[in-house]
Design an enzyme around this catalytic site. Sequence first.
Site, PDB file in Angstrom:
ATOM      1  N   ASP A   1       2.628   5.575  -6.774  1.00 15.35           N
ATOM      2  CA  ASP A   1       3.956   5.432  -6.356  1.00 15.35           C
ATOM      3  C   ASP A   1       5.176   5.502  -7.362  1.00 15.35           C
ATOM      4  OD1 ASP A   1       2.903   5.544  -3.589  1.00 15.35           O
ATOM      5  OD2 ASP A   1       2.553   3.644  -3.639  1.00 15.35           O
TER       6      ASP A   1
ATOM      7  N   HIS B   1      -2.353  -1.713 -10.274  1.00 13.41           N
ATOM      8  CA  HIS B   1      -3.296  -1.297  -9.217  1.00 13.41           C
ATOM      9  C   HIS B   1      -4.571  -2.194  -9.044  1.00 13.41           C
ATOM     10  CE1 HIS B   1      -5.676   1.585  -7.005  1.00 13.41           C
ATOM     11  NE2 HIS B   1      -4.570   1.883  -6.642  1.00 13.41           N
TER      12      HIS B   1
ATOM     13  N   HIS C   1       0.803  -1.222   0.013  1.00 19.55           N
ATOM     14  CA  HIS C   1      -0.014   0.071   0.157  1.00 19.55           C
ATOM     15  C   HIS C   1       0.893   1.250   0.036  1.00 19.55           C
ATOM     16  CE1 HIS C   1      -3.241   2.575   0.665  1.00 19.55           C
ATOM     17  NE2 HIS C   1      -3.933   1.909   1.747  1.00 19.55           N
TER      18      HIS C   1
HETATM   19  N1  CMC Z   1       4.801  -6.535 -11.203  1.00 21.42           N
HETATM   20  C1  CMC Z   1       4.640  -7.557 -11.841  1.00 21.42           C
HETATM   21  N2  CMC Z   1       3.599  -8.298 -11.949  1.00 21.42           N
HETATM   22  C2  CMC Z   1       2.318  -7.766 -11.470  1.00 21.42           C
HETATM   23  C3  CMC Z   1       2.408  -6.630 -10.900  1.00 21.42           C
HETATM   24  C4  CMC Z   1       3.617  -5.829 -10.688  1.00 21.42           C
HETATM   25  N3  CMC Z   1       3.829  -4.771 -10.076  1.00 21.42           N
HETATM   26  N4  CMC Z   1       1.281  -6.430 -10.077  1.00 21.42           N
HETATM   27  C5  CMC Z   1       0.277  -7.245 -10.351  1.00 21.42           C
HETATM   28  N5  CMC Z   1       1.099  -8.287 -11.366  1.00 21.42           N
HETATM   29  C6  CMC Z   1       0.568  -9.509 -11.911  1.00 21.42           C
HETATM   30  C7  CMC Z   1       0.525 -10.550 -10.825  1.00 21.42           C
HETATM   31  O1  CMC Z   1       1.597 -11.494 -10.622  1.00 21.42           O
HETATM   32  C8  CMC Z   1      -0.691 -11.417 -11.411  1.00 21.42           C
HETATM   33  O2  CMC Z   1      -0.196 -12.199 -12.565  1.00 21.42           O
HETATM   34  P1  CMC Z   1      -0.717 -13.625 -12.681  1.00 21.42           P
HETATM   35  O3  CMC Z   1      -2.302 -13.398 -13.342  1.00 21.42           O
HETATM   36  O4  CMC Z   1       0.155 -14.161 -13.792  1.00 21.42           O
HETATM   37  O5  CMC Z   1      -0.634 -14.383 -11.451  1.00 21.42           O
HETATM   38  C9  CMC Z   1      -1.465 -10.285 -12.092  1.00 21.42           C
HETATM   39  O6  CMC Z   1      -0.524  -9.221 -12.362  1.00 21.42           O
HETATM   40  C10 CMC Z   1      -2.596  -9.823 -11.098  1.00 21.42           C
HETATM   41  O7  CMC Z   1      -1.977  -9.300  -9.915  1.00 21.42           O
HETATM   42  P2  CMC Z   1      -2.669  -9.355  -8.315  1.00 21.42           P
HETATM   43  O8  CMC Z   1      -1.640  -9.509  -7.412  1.00 21.42           O
HETATM   44  O9  CMC Z   1      -3.726 -10.369  -8.375  1.00 21.42           O
HETATM   45  O10 CMC Z   1      -3.365  -7.819  -8.376  1.00 21.42           O
HETATM   46  P3  CMC Z   1      -3.917  -7.048  -7.302  1.00 21.42           P
HETATM   47  O11 CMC Z   1      -5.072  -6.408  -7.892  1.00 21.42           O
HETATM   48  O12 CMC Z   1      -4.385  -8.051  -6.168  1.00 21.42           O
HETATM   49  O13 CMC Z   1      -2.711  -6.186  -6.822  1.00 21.42           O
HETATM   50  C11 CMC Z   1      -1.359  -4.481  -6.299  1.00 21.42           C
HETATM   51  C12 CMC Z   1      -2.695  -4.865  -6.902  1.00 21.42           C
HETATM   52  C13 CMC Z   1      -1.021  -3.140  -6.429  1.00 21.42           C
HETATM   53  C14 CMC Z   1      -1.033  -4.996  -4.949  1.00 21.42           C
HETATM   54  C15 CMC Z   1      -0.223  -5.087  -7.420  1.00 21.42           C
HETATM   55  O14 CMC Z   1      -0.237  -4.622  -8.591  1.00 21.42           O
HETATM   56  C16 CMC Z   1       1.278  -4.786  -6.686  1.00 21.42           C
HETATM   57  O15 CMC Z   1       1.756  -5.487  -5.962  1.00 21.42           O
HETATM   58  N6  CMC Z   1       1.836  -3.787  -7.273  1.00 21.42           N
HETATM   59  C17 CMC Z   1       3.153  -3.338  -6.651  1.00 21.42           C
HETATM   60  C18 CMC Z   1       3.082  -2.847  -5.561  1.00 21.42           C
HETATM   61  C19 CMC Z   1       2.562  -1.222  -5.731  1.00 21.42           C
HETATM   62  O16 CMC Z   1       3.019  -0.686  -6.676  1.00 21.42           O
HETATM   63  N7  CMC Z   1       1.718  -0.779  -5.014  1.00 21.42           N
HETATM   64  C20 CMC Z   1       1.245   0.429  -4.827  1.00 21.42           C
HETATM   65  C21 CMC Z   1      -0.468   0.548  -5.185  1.00 21.42           C
HETATM   66  S1  CMC Z   1      -1.012   2.224  -5.520  1.00 21.42           S
HETATM   67  C22 CMC Z   1      -0.951   2.881  -4.087  1.00 21.42           C
HETATM   68  C23 CMC Z   1      -1.809   2.665  -3.102  1.00 21.42           C
HETATM   69  O17 CMC Z   1      -3.010   2.834  -3.425  1.00 21.42           O
HETATM   70  O18 CMC Z   1      -1.784   2.152  -2.116  1.00 21.42           O
END
Ligand code: CMC
Length: 461
Positions: A395, A339, A299
């Site tokens: 971010d 996101h 987050h």
């Molecule tokens: N890099 C590489 N692959 C990714 C990333 C990433 N940053 N984010 C998602 N994926 C892939 C993930 O591996 C999955 O692939 P597969 O379908 O093959 O298993 C797919 O995309 C869906 O990912 P998810 O984890 O199910 O998506 P989510 O909606 O649960 O996660 C997130 C959202 C923000 C936690 C995630 O994109 C992430 O970890 N990003 C990096 C951390 C980050 O930048 N966080 C800040 C968020 S914005 C600030 C805020 O609002 O807090």
Amino acid sequence: MNGDRMRAPFRRPPRRGYLCGPTPRYRLLERRVAKDTLTITDNRTGKQYEVPIADGTIKAADLKQIKVADDDFGLMSYDPAYLNTASCRSAITFIDGDKGILRYRGYPIDQVAEKASFLETAYLLFEGELPTRAQLDKWESDVRYHTYVHTNVIKFMEGFRYDAHPMGMLLGAVGALSTFYPDAKDIEDPHNRYLQRIRLIAKLPTIAAFAFRHSRGLPYVFPRNELSYIGNFVNMTFEIGGKHEPNPVLQRALEILLILHADHEQNCSTSAVRSVGSSQVDPFSAVSAGIAALYGPLHGGANEAVLRMLDEIGDKSQIPAFIARVKSGAGERLMGFGHRVYKSYDPRAKLIKKVAYDVFEQTGLNPKLEIALELERIALEDEYFMKRKLYPNVDFYSGLIYQAMGYPTEYFTVLFALGRLPGWISQWEEMLRDKEQKIARPRQIYTGHDERDFVPMAMRG
Ligand code: CMC
């Protein structure tokens, strides 16, 4: 005649979840009468149910009537991490993640960021309307009046280890404020809530600045109320020997970043504030829950992680190898990308990229910006990221800007918390006024043992 119609009564429903698509029989009904309801056929019993649809949702509680026996609890929906569950009605922030739209109280984020001050934005989020000149003057002066903290808060903060993480200090100190203001427990009284809201907005920069000074071993600098909200905060963090030369471009850049973070509807920390606040605890405790949620790397901690990632990459030539590791699925992520809600470019990221150029014009170019720009270019053209709709989020560039301003990496999340505070308190207030809300209490699917007899220690293998 259409084939569906002819075969409809005899065809088995699809195996993949009966709620996920209209059955042929329902399609037939649908053609006859368009109604704002959902007809569910429970194939365990053959019974049909009609539940209302309002605002594109059905009420999960309406599923409870669907039972296989009288003593059955009734059907529940299963939604870990609330991927498709609306937990409240809210009039504060609108997001269309597919189109990349973000609005505060109806105003597009780019207009608010360009034209409003941070306190004006906070007023808008709380009150629902932009303030008149007189309203803004009163709001600003109320905030100014409460910027000091009790001397014991200072002693409390001095008790943290010399190397305490500033976010941990913020979390502890804001929670502790509830002991300094026991009157905050009276959450029924709107005047009292206003007072606590002012206290939070006024004191958070002071506490945040103390946490900054603490980690550097510098004496705390007290608020100077003749300065603006942002000017005062910057002065409390950077003043040395009674002197600080303000840079208006950097101060405005910081203000824009805080505005861009001010609210983001039901994200993890805001849900934490609402959830903890639903127990009717005081707002200092509820907000400290939000700070705790924001502390996590997925987050608010992501901008810190972006800088670490850029440091690790070290050089543009290493980007392809890094991208390959991310794509290999071994667990490494491109931090600052992706996101839960935005499936296109995060509108805040677009604005932040612009701010980054303004800031680097003042501070000189950071070689990490070059790596970030190249990383973004490569990722946006890469099949892996395109297919998963992964774009830069808020971010990706914010950490670089904070670093250029002179804030250390571990302080970035504190700046995020300063920005997000108006959102947390507005959402807390909205939750309290919402007659449909009760204490948050999700259900579970129990997967443990059936009843079994306790085994005495001597008989355990
Ligand atoms: N890099 C590489 N692959 C990714 C990333 C990433 N940053 N984010 C998602 N994926 C892939 C993930 O591996 C999955 O692939 P597969 O379908 O093959 O298993 C797919 O995309 C869906 O990912 P998810 O984890 O199910 O998506 P989510 O909606 O649960 O996660 C997130 C959202 C923000 C936690 C995630 O994109 C992430 O970890 N990003 C990096 C951390 C980050 O930048 N966080 C800040 C968020 S914005 C600030 C805020 O609002 O807090």
